[in-house]
Design a protein around this motif. Structure first.
Motif, mmCIF file in Angstrom:
data_model
loop_
_atom_site.group_PDB
_atom_site.id
_atom_site.type_symbol
_atom_site.label_atom_id
_atom_site.label_comp_id
_atom_site.label_asym_id
_atom_site.label_seq_id
_atom_site.Cartn_x
_atom_site.Cartn_y
_atom_site.Cartn_z
ATOM 1 N N LEU A 93 -18.582 31.232 -21.841
ATOM 2 C CA LEU A 93 -18.079 32.111 -20.789
ATOM 3 C C LEU A 93 -19.013 32.022 -19.596
ATOM 4 O O LEU A 93 -20.228 31.870 -19.762
ATOM 5 N N ILE A 94 -18.477 32.114 -18.381
ATOM 6 C CA ILE A 94 -19.307 32.130 -17.180
ATOM 7 C C ILE A 94 -18.967 33.341 -16.323
ATOM 8 O O ILE A 94 -17.797 33.723 -16.193
ATOM 9 N N VAL A 95 -20.020 33.954 -15.766
ATOM 10 C CA VAL A 95 -19.880 35.017 -14.771
ATOM 11 C C VAL A 95 -20.384 34.426 -13.468
ATOM 12 O O VAL A 95 -21.536 33.987 -13.380
ATOM 13 N N ALA A 96 -19.540 34.388 -12.435
ATOM 14 C CA ALA A 96 -19.911 33.653 -11.226
ATOM 15 C C ALA A 96 -19.133 34.132 -10.014
ATOM 16 O O ALA A 96 -18.204 34.942 -10.117
ATOM 17 N N ARG A 97 -19.522 33.617 -8.840
ATOM 18 C CA ARG A 97 -18.736 33.736 -7.634
ATOM 19 C C ARG A 97 -17.478 32.877 -7.809
ATOM 20 O O ARG A 97 -17.267 32.285 -8.867
#
Length: 362
Positions: free
Chosen positions: A262-266
């Motif tokens: 999972l990625i948390v990003a702009r």
């Protein structure tokens, strides 16, 4: 084949151009390239480091409201067109490609006036002023989001995707995890705010750092180099949980992306191209400080298809961040469905599509 490329201002315009050049070199080792950028732009450092022949013109962007500076910009534009025509006549390209940024304006316009085949590549769901202007003169417009189609002449538009997607495929995800200290066999979330970081994302994560220690998954937290020291000072106050690895920057992002869950990003166009090519679920916090709010519109193209959770910065908090991560990583069905949705959006052969388009119009 001789290909002239222009794009600059931000990495979102430059890196797709370099990805395309690298992929074409693999498919056609005899291809020759010239890159036109600006002396002060980020492209000057990045492109020359890659050993690609590089020329410069002097140009600035138009202001969106009437100003005397726009008069100067018109003068620079005309001079840029003249300089570009000289470079084009010297290099004799078969095709000229613009990947965005104001530097493309005079370069692609000059090529069209010299009857050279031209293509512009629009990475975002909402195009900038330069590509809108150039779309009247070019032969083809390559897009990455269907939402961008309405801004251009329909008979010129071709869906190709972003060539950067090709560069994250085929990487060793396990090697990527091990390289940053993540444990194999344990679910992992990457939190990143871009190369310079994003303070609101950093603040939200630091807010819930004590609760993070209780989670059964692990975090790779990339602060951005400008924020790293302040983040580390804050972490020292509350302690660094065993399941959190903190880095200022990642030099092997494609490998690491291939190894996380999972990625948390702009919601920059390049980031979205990479994660959808990998079929990676995401939590997206668009930057509200970009032209035409295009990051939010980029993000909605994923969240509307259940490939991502979209959170606006003004509503974002550490508590909400952990709740969202739990809702994905602790529910196998949600994780699987989001992976499928992300992969269904991704275009893995973007560089091939763009090269095919170039050969067709040549």
């Amino acid at each position: 084949m001789r290909i002239l490329v222009s794009g600059g201002g931000t990495g979102g315009h430059i890196y797709p151009a370099l990805a395309l050049i690298n992929e074409i070199k693999k498919m056609n080792p005899q291809a020759e390239f010239l890159y036109i950028g600006t002396k002060k732009g980020l492209e000057n450092q990045i492109v020359t480091r890659e050993g690609i022949p590089f020329k410069t013109i002097d140009i600035t962007g138009f202001k969106r409201k009437l100003s005397f500076e726009n008069v100067k910009t018109i003068t620079r534009f005309l001079k840029g067109v003249s300089d570009s025509k000289r470079y084009i006549k010297e290099f004799k390209p078969d095709v000229v490609i613009g990947t965005g940024g104001y530097v493309c304006g005079p370069v692609v316009y000059a090529a069209s006036k010299l009857n050279i085949k031209t293509v512009i590549h629009e990475q975002n769901s909402v195009p900038g002023l330069t590509n809108k202007f150039l779309s009247r003169y070019v032969d083809k417009v390559a897009i990455c989001f269907e939402e961008a189609r309405v801004f251009f002449p329909n008979d010129k538009v071709v869906m190709t995707g972003n060539p950067r997607a090709s560069e994250v495929l085929g990487k060793d995800g396990l090697k990527g995890k091990l390289s940053v200290g993540l444990k194999p066999g344990k679910k992992s979330v990457l939190i990143v705010g871009g190369s310079r970081g994003a303070k609101p994302i950093n603040d939200a994560f630091l807010e819930v750092l004590p609760q993070v220690a209780t989670k059964d998954y692990q975090f790779l937290y990339v602060t951005g180099e400008v924020h790293y020291d302040k983040v580390i000072d804050k972490v020292k106050e509350v302690g660094n949980p065993d399941n959190v690895i903190i880095k200022p920057f990642l030099h092997n992002m494609p490998e690491v992306l291939s190894g996380v869950d999972l990625i948390v990003a702009r919601a920059g166009a390049t980031t979205l191209a990479e994660i959808t090519a990998l079929g990676l679920p995401s939590i997206l916090i668009p930057s509200p400080y970009v032209t035409n709010n295009h990051q939010e519109k980029n993000a909605r193209s994923l969240s509307d298809h259940n490939a991502a959770i979209l959170r606006l910065e003004r509503h974002f908090s550490g508590e909400l961040l952990l709740k969202d991560i739990d809702s994905i990583l602790l529910n196998e069905n949600t994780l699987t469905e989001m992976k499928k949705a992300s992969e269904s959006i991704g275009i893995k052969d973007a560089a091939d599509r763009l090269y095919k388009l170039i050969k067709e119009i040549k």
